[in-house]
Write a protein that holds these residues in place. Structure first.
Motif, PDB file in Angstrom:
ATOM      1  N   THR A   1       0.826  -1.204   0.000  1.00 39.71           N
ATOM      2  CA  THR A   1       0.000   0.000   0.000  1.00 39.71           C
ATOM      3  C   THR A   1       0.860   1.254   0.000  1.00 39.71           C
ATOM      4  OG1 THR A   1      -1.818  -1.120   1.117  1.00 39.71           O
ATOM      5  CG2 THR A   1      -1.744   1.275   1.311  1.00 39.71           C
ATOM      6  N   HIS A   2       1.953   1.234   0.767  1.00 44.22           N
ATOM      7  CA  HIS A   2       2.781   2.439   0.845  1.00 44.22           C
ATOM      8  C   HIS A   2       3.516   2.707  -0.465  1.00 44.22           C
ATOM      9  CE1 HIS A   2       4.776  -1.032   2.735  1.00 44.22           C
ATOM     10  NE2 HIS A   2       5.913  -0.600   2.226  1.00 44.22           N
ATOM     11  N   THR A   3       3.912   1.653  -1.188  1.00 46.63           N
ATOM     12  CA  THR A   3       4.538   1.899  -2.492  1.00 46.63           C
ATOM     13  C   THR A   3       3.494   2.385  -3.488  1.00 46.63           C
ATOM     14  OG1 THR A   3       4.275  -0.449  -3.068  1.00 46.63           O
ATOM     15  CG2 THR A   3       6.403   0.228  -2.172  1.00 46.63           C
ATOM     16  N   ALA A   4       2.288   1.838  -3.404  1.00 43.03           N
ATOM     17  CA  ALA A   4       1.229   2.285  -4.312  1.00 43.03           C
ATOM     18  C   ALA A   4       0.971   3.777  -4.141  1.00 43.03           C
ATOM     19  CB  ALA A   4      -0.049   1.486  -4.057  1.00 43.03           C
ATOM     20  N   GLY A   5       0.867   4.215  -2.884  1.00 43.44           N
ATOM     21  CA  GLY A   5       0.633   5.628  -2.640  1.00 43.44           C
ATOM     22  C   GLY A   5       1.793   6.500  -3.063  1.00 43.44           C
ATOM     23  N   TYR A   6       3.001   6.079  -2.734  1.00 46.61           N
ATOM     24  CA  TYR A   6       4.192   6.866  -3.078  1.00 46.61           C
ATOM     25  C   TYR A   6       4.346   6.988  -4.587  1.00 46.61           C
ATOM     26  CZ  TYR A   6       9.134   8.018  -3.674  1.00 46.61           C
ATOM     27  OH  TYR A   6      10.323   8.587  -4.080  1.00 46.61           O
ATOM     28  N   PHE A   7       4.243   5.855  -5.275  1.00 46.57           N
ATOM     29  CA  PHE A   7       4.399   5.880  -6.732  1.00 46.57           C
ATOM     30  C   PHE A   7       3.222   6.584  -7.405  1.00 46.57           C
ATOM     31  CE2 PHE A   7       7.007   1.802  -6.105  1.00 46.57           C
ATOM     32  CZ  PHE A   7       8.173   2.531  -5.984  1.00 46.57           C
ATOM     33  N   GLY A   8       2.038   6.493  -6.779  1.00 46.44           N
ATOM     34  CA  GLY A   8       0.899   7.222  -7.312  1.00 46.44           C
ATOM     35  C   GLY A   8       1.135   8.715  -7.302  1.00 46.44           C
ATOM     36  N   SER A   9       1.762   9.209  -6.247  1.00 44.56           N
ATOM     37  CA  SER A   9       2.088  10.632  -6.165  1.00 44.56           C
ATOM     38  C   SER A   9       3.111  11.030  -7.223  1.00 44.56           C
ATOM     39  CB  SER A   9       2.619  10.958  -4.766  1.00 44.56           C
ATOM     40  OG  SER A   9       3.016  12.311  -4.685  1.00 44.56           O
ATOM     41  N   VAL A  10       4.122  10.183  -7.423  1.00 42.52           N
ATOM     42  CA  VAL A  10       5.149  10.469  -8.436  1.00 42.52           C
ATOM     43  C   VAL A  10       4.525  10.504  -9.830  1.00 42.52           C
ATOM     44  CG1 VAL A  10       7.247   9.591  -9.552  1.00 42.52           C
ATOM     45  CG2 VAL A  10       7.038   9.518  -7.063  1.00 42.52           C
ATOM     46  N   ALA A  11       3.706   9.503 -10.134  1.00 41.94           N
ATOM     47  CA  ALA A  11       3.080   9.442 -11.457  1.00 41.94           C
ATOM     48  C   ALA A  11       2.174  10.638 -11.694  1.00 41.94           C
ATOM     49  CB  ALA A  11       2.284   8.143 -11.603  1.00 41.94           C
ATOM     50  N   ALA A  12       1.434  11.053 -10.676  1.00 50.18           N
ATOM     51  CA  ALA A  12       0.505  12.170 -10.834  1.00 50.18           C
ATOM     52  C   ALA A  12       1.240  13.485 -11.055  1.00 50.18           C
ATOM     53  CB  ALA A  12      -0.388  12.267  -9.604  1.00 50.18           C
ATOM     54  N   SER A  13       2.329  13.715 -10.334  1.00 47.48           N
ATOM     55  CA  SER A  13       3.079  14.959 -10.538  1.00 47.48           C
ATOM     56  C   SER A  13       3.718  14.972 -11.917  1.00 47.48           C
ATOM     57  CB  SER A  13       4.129  15.139  -9.442  1.00 47.48           C
ATOM     58  OG  SER A  13       5.046  14.067  -9.415  1.00 47.48           O
ATOM     59  N   ASN A  14       4.184  13.813 -12.374  1.00 44.31           N
ATOM     60  CA  ASN A  14       4.729  13.747 -13.733  1.00 44.31           C
ATOM     61  C   ASN A  14       3.650  14.028 -14.770  1.00 44.31           C
ATOM     62  OD1 ASN A  14       7.273  13.141 -12.771  1.00 44.31           O
ATOM     63  ND2 ASN A  14       7.137  10.948 -13.186  1.00 44.31           N
ATOM     64  N   ALA A  15       2.463  13.470 -14.565  1.00 44.20           N
ATOM     65  CA  ALA A  15       1.381  13.658 -15.522  1.00 44.20           C
ATOM     66  C   ALA A  15       0.850  15.090 -15.496  1.00 44.20           C
ATOM     67  CB  ALA A  15       0.245  12.676 -15.220  1.00 44.20           C
ATOM     68  N   ALA A  16       0.682  15.646 -14.315  1.00 48.96           N
ATOM     69  CA  ALA A  16       0.072  16.970 -14.201  1.00 48.96           C
ATOM     70  C   ALA A  16       1.012  18.091 -14.634  1.00 48.96           C
ATOM     71  CB  ALA A  16      -0.380  17.205 -12.768  1.00 48.96           C
ATOM     72  N   LEU A  17       2.308  17.910 -14.383  1.00 51.24           N
ATOM     73  CA  LEU A  17       3.263  18.998 -14.616  1.00 51.24           C
ATOM     74  C   LEU A  17       4.265  18.721 -15.730  1.00 51.24           C
ATOM     75  CD1 LEU A  17       4.036  19.856 -10.870  1.00 51.24           C
ATOM     76  CD2 LEU A  17       2.320  20.892 -12.376  1.00 51.24           C
ATOM     77  N   GLY A  18       4.176  17.545 -16.337  1.00 48.33           N
ATOM     78  CA  GLY A  18       5.116  17.219 -17.404  1.00 48.33           C
ATOM     79  C   GLY A  18       6.521  16.963 -16.902  1.00 48.33           C
ATOM     80  N   LEU A  19       6.645  16.462 -15.676  1.00 49.16           N
ATOM     81  CA  LEU A  19       7.958  16.190 -15.091  1.00 49.16           C
ATOM     82  C   LEU A  19       8.418  14.785 -15.449  1.00 49.16           C
ATOM     83  CD1 LEU A  19       7.361  17.680 -11.507  1.00 49.16           C
ATOM     84  CD2 LEU A  19       8.348  18.814 -13.519  1.00 49.16           C
ATOM     85  N   SER A  20       9.650  14.474 -15.050  1.00 54.09           N
ATOM     86  CA  SER A  20      10.203  13.131 -15.246  1.00 54.09           C
ATOM     87  C   SER A  20      10.808  12.631 -13.946  1.00 54.09           C
ATOM     88  CB  SER A  20      11.264  13.135 -16.359  1.00 54.09           C
ATOM     89  OG  SER A  20      10.693  13.477 -17.595  1.00 54.09           O
ATOM     90  N   ARG A  21      10.065  12.823 -12.850  1.00 47.85           N
ATOM     91  CA  ARG A  21      10.546  12.326 -11.563  1.00 47.85           C
ATOM     92  C   ARG A  21      10.675  10.816 -11.628  1.00 47.85           C
ATOM     93  NH1 ARG A  21       6.654  13.777  -6.980  1.00 47.85           N
ATOM     94  NH2 ARG A  21       8.233  12.654  -5.766  1.00 47.85           N
TER      95      ARG A  21
ATOM     96  N   ALA B   1      10.894   7.079  -9.864  1.00 52.29           N
ATOM     97  CA  ALA B   1      10.366   6.342  -8.722  1.00 52.29           C
ATOM     98  C   ALA B   1      11.476   5.457  -8.160  1.00 52.29           C
ATOM     99  CB  ALA B   1       9.173   5.483  -9.150  1.00 52.29           C
ATOM    100  N   ASP B   2      11.914   5.748  -6.967  1.00 49.55           N
ATOM    101  CA  ASP B   2      12.994   4.999  -6.334  1.00 49.55           C
ATOM    102  C   ASP B   2      12.415   3.781  -5.630  1.00 49.55           C
ATOM    103  OD1 ASP B   2      15.233   4.057  -5.095  1.00 49.55           O
ATOM    104  OD2 ASP B   2      15.431   5.722  -3.682  1.00 49.55           O
ATOM    105  N   GLY B   3      12.662   2.612  -6.184  1.00 50.08           N
ATOM    106  CA  GLY B   3      12.142   1.383  -5.592  1.00 50.08           C
ATOM    107  C   GLY B   3      13.159   0.622  -4.781  1.00 50.08           C
ATOM    108  N   ASP B   4      14.341   1.226  -4.518  1.00 53.61           N
ATOM    109  CA  ASP B   4      15.401   0.504  -3.802  1.00 53.61           C
ATOM    110  C   ASP B   4      15.157   0.466  -2.296  1.00 53.61           C
ATOM    111  OD1 ASP B   4      16.723   0.001  -6.159  1.00 53.61           O
ATOM    112  OD2 ASP B   4      17.986   1.795  -6.022  1.00 53.61           O
ATOM    113  N   GLY B   5      14.680   1.566  -1.721  1.00 51.39           N
ATOM    114  CA  GLY B   5      14.518   1.631  -0.272  1.00 51.39           C
ATOM    115  C   GLY B   5      13.095   1.397   0.161  1.00 51.39           C
ATOM    116  N   VAL B   6      12.515   0.270  -0.216  1.00 45.14           N
ATOM    117  CA  VAL B   6      11.111  -0.018   0.101  1.00 45.14           C
ATOM    118  C   VAL B   6      11.025  -0.847   1.383  1.00 45.14           C
ATOM    119  CG1 VAL B   6       9.007  -1.179  -0.650  1.00 45.14           C
ATOM    120  CG2 VAL B   6      10.399   0.091  -2.309  1.00 45.14           C
ATOM    121  N   PRO B   7      10.458  -0.290   2.458  1.00 37.50           N
ATOM    122  CA  PRO B   7      10.281  -1.082   3.675  1.00 37.50           C
ATOM    123  C   PRO B   7       9.107  -2.035   3.543  1.00 37.50           C
ATOM    124  CG  PRO B   7       9.369   1.103   3.978  1.00 37.50           C
ATOM    125  CD  PRO B   7       9.974   1.087   2.596  1.00 37.50           C
ATOM    126  N   ARG B   8       9.154  -3.135   4.274  1.00 36.02           N
ATOM    127  CA  ARG B   8       8.061  -4.105   4.244  1.00 36.02           C
ATOM    128  C   ARG B   8       7.949  -4.746   5.626  1.00 36.02           C
ATOM    129  NH1 ARG B   8      12.465  -5.867   1.461  1.00 36.02           N
ATOM    130  NH2 ARG B   8      13.396  -7.841   2.121  1.00 36.02           N
TER     131      ARG B   8
END
Length: 505
Positions: free
Chosen positions: A336-356, A358-365
Motif C-alpha cells: 500500500t505504501h509503495t502504491a501511494g508513493y508511486f501514485g504521487s510520483v506518477a501524478a506529478s509527472n502527468a500533471a506537470l510534465g515532469l520526469s521524476r 520512482a525509487d524502488g530501492d529503499g522499500v520497507p516491508r
C-alpha cells in the motif's frame, strides 16, 4: 508534441460525482482505479491544478481497505487479544475461560473497514477537487477511453486497476469454494480445520491469527522455508512461532488435487508428499496477478510483461508516453505504501510534465505475524556475500524485550564499506515501528556511527537498532588507525595533566 486538449463545458465545472454522459469531454488527467495508488494519484493531480477524473468500477478504497491491510490487521488484533489472555499467566495474571466469538471478531473487522471507508469515498475525493465517475473504463486509443459507450479524452492517464488473487490450478479445485484474501472476509463461522496454501506474508499472518482464534490450521508451502523473500533467519523464527501457536507447518509440499465434501467449502486435499488433509475451509495465498482484462491495452499501445503486468520505466510511464501505471498492476513492489508513493510520483509527472523517477530501492516491508518481521534494503545474507558489515543485537539481551517476556527475535543492521546504513532486518514486537527510524536513516544516507551517536529513549524496542550500531562503533574503536589515534590522545592528555610528583617523607 501533443496539442493541448479542448476544454469541454463539463471539464470546466467544479469537481463532482458524474454520470458517463456528464464526464464526456476532455480532461488533463484521468485515473482508472480507486485503490490506494489511484486515490493518491487523483488527489495529487487535482492539488496541482489538473482537471482530474477518477473512474472506478467497484469499491473506492481497493484491496487495502476491503480485503488487505485493514481487515487483516483487525483480525490479527483480535487474535493477539485472545493469545494475550491465554498466556497472561506468564506475567502472574490468570485469565479463566477465554472464549472467542468469531462472529463478533468478524464484526470488529468490518467495523474497522466502515470507520476508515469515508476517507476513501467519492465525496472525500470531490472535496479534494477530483471528479468521480463510477463505471468500467476501456482504452480505445492513445488518448481516449470509453465508459458505458461514452468517449472520454485525456491528455494523460494513470492506470491503477490493481490485482486479483491467483487461484490454484489443481484437479478438483473448481468443485471447492476456495477462499482467497479477497473472499476470506465473508466468513462468519470459525472453521474447525483451515487449510492454508502458501507461506508468504498473507498465508503466515492469517494462519497464525486463525490458530490463535481456535481453528486447527494446516499450512502447506512448496518452498523449503516460510517468508522466502526474507532472510532464512526470519523464516525459521516465524515457523517456530506458528508451530508454537499450534499451526501444522508442512514445507516442501503443495496440494496435488482436491475433492469436495458434503458441506460447502469443505473437502479433502491430497498433498504432493502423499499425505492428505481434510478441511472445513481452505485459503489460497499463492500470490496475485495484475488486473488488466478488458482494459484495452492493445488499443492504447500499452505493453505488458511476460508475467502480465503493465511494463513501466523508472518514471512510471508505459510504452505509451501519455499513459502511466502504478500499484499492483505493475511489476513494482506490491504494498500500500509503495502504491501511494508511486501514485504521487506518477501524478506529478502527468500533471506537470515532469520526469521524476520512482525509487524502488529503499522499500520497507512488514509481515505482521507475532513476532513481526520488518525489512528494508540490502538483506543480511546478501551483505555477507559482498563482505559488508552485518551487526546483530539479539533480543534476549534487549531490556524492553526481557521486561515484556518477548525475547524471541533480533535486530540486524547492514552497512556498506563507507559505514552507511544500507539495510535492516527486525524480528520482534513492533518491528514495523522500529523500521521507521531505519528507513529514514537509509534515505538520509546516515552511518552506523550517526545512529550510535543519537540519543534514544529507554527502554524501547528501538534500542535494538541503537545497541547494534553502538556495538559496531565500539568494534571500530578497538583496532586500526582510530584505536591508534585514541591511544596517542590518551597518552598526550595523561602527560599534560599528570598529577604533581609527591616526594617521599
Amino acid at each position: 508534441m501533443t496539442a493541448p486538449l479542448r476544454r469541454s463545458a463539463s471539464a470546466r465545472r467544479p469537481a463532482r460525482i458524474l454520470t458517463a454522459a456528464q464526464a464526456r469531454g476532455d480532461w488533463d488527467v484521468v485515473v482508472v482505479g480507486a485503490g490506494s495508488a489511484g486515490l493518491v494519484a487523483s488527489r495529487t493531480a487535482a492539488s496541482l491544478g489538473a482537471r482530474t477524473l477518477i473512474i472506478e468500477a467497484d469499491r473506492f478504497g481497493g484491496e487495502c481497505l476491503y480485503t488487505g491491510c485493514v481487515p487483516s490487521k483487525a483480525l490479527i488484533a483480535a487474535a493477539h487479544a485472545a493469545h494475550t489472555a491465554r498466556t497472561a499467566h506468564r506475567h502472574g495474571v490468570d485469565v479463566a475461560d477465554v472464549a472467542v466469538d468469531f462472529a463478533r471478531v468478524m464484526a470488529h473487522v468490518r467495523a474497522a473497514i466502515t470507520t476508515i471507508e469515508p476517507v476513501d469515498s467519492p465525496d472525500a475525493l470531490v472535496a479534494k477537487g477530483v471528479s468521480v465517475l463510477r463505471g468500467r473504463a476501456r482504452l480505445t486509443g492513445p488518448q481516449t477511453l470509453v465508459v458505458d459507450g461514452v468517449e472520454i479524452r485525456f491528455r494523460d492517464a494513470i492506470l491503477a486497476t490493481g490485482s486479483t488473487a491467483i487461484l490454484p490450478d489443481v484437479p478438483g479445485a473448481d468443485d471447492v469454494d476456495v477462499l482467497t484474501n479477497d473472499t476470506f472476509w465473508d466468513l462468519d463461522t470459525l472453521p474447525g480445520t483451515l487449510l492454508v496454501q502458501g507461506g508468504g506474508p498473507i498465508g503466515c499472518e492469517i494462519a497464525q491469527a486463525m490458530a490463535r482464534l481456535g481453528s486447527r490450521v494446516v499450512l502447506v508451502h512448496r518452498g523449503e522455508r516460510l517468508l522466502p523473500r526474507e532472510d532464512a533467519a526470519a523464516g525459521d523464527v516465524i515457523r517456530a512461532a506458528l508451530e508454537a501457536d499450534g499451526v501444522d507447518v508442512r514445507l516442501g509440499t503443495s496440494v496435488e488435487r482436491m475433492a469436495a465434501a458434503e458441506h460447502p467449502g469443505s473437502g479433502e486435499a491430497t498433498l504432493t508428499d502423499g499425505t492428505s488433509v481434510r478441511f472445513d475451509r481452505t485459503l489460497v495465498a499463492a500470490g496475485r496477478r495484475a488486473r488488466v482484462d478488458g482494459l484495452g491495452l492493445d488499443a492504447a499501445g500499452v505493453v505488458v510483461t511476460a508475467r502480465g503486468d503493465i511494463a513501466v520505466d523508472d518514471t512510471l510511464a508505459t510504452s505509451n508516453p501519455r499513459i502511466r501505471a502504478v500499484g499492483d498492476v505493475t511489476p513494482l513492489p506490491r504494498f500500500t505504501h509503495t502504491a501511494g508513493y508511486f501514485g504521487s510520483v506518477a501524478a506529478s509527472n502527468a500533471a506537470l510534465g515532469l520526469s521524476r523517477r520512482a525509487d524502488g530501492d529503499g522499500v520497507p516491508r512488514v509481515t505482521f505475524t507475532a513476532p513481526e518481521v520488518g525489512a528494508i534494503g540490502v538483506s543480511p545474507d546478501d551483505a555477507r556475500t559482498r563482505g559488508w558489515t552485518v551487526v546483530t543485537q539479539a533480543h534476549h539481551d534487549l531490556d524492553r524485550a526481557i521486561a515484556d517476556d518477548e525475547t524471541t527475535g533480533s535486530t540486524t543492521l547492514v552497512a556498506d564499506p563507507r559505514g552507511r546504513l544500507r539495510g535492516a532486518l527486525v524480528i520482534g514486537p513492533r518491528a514495523g515501528e522500529v523500521l521507521g527510524e531505519l528507513t529514514t536513516a537509509i534515505g538520509a544516507k546516515l552511518t552506523l556511527r550517526d545512529l550510535a551517536s543519537t540519543m534514544h529513549a529507554y527502554p524501547t524496542y528501538a534500542d535494538g537498532a541503537w545497541n547494534a550500531s553502538v556495538q559496531s562503533a565500539q568494534k571500530a574503536l578497538s583496532g586500526g588507525a582510530v584505536a591508534f589515534g585514541i591511544r596517542l590522545l590518551r597518552r598526550w592528555h595523561g602527560r599534560r595533566h599528570a598529577l604533581p610528583h609527591r616526594s617521599a617523607r
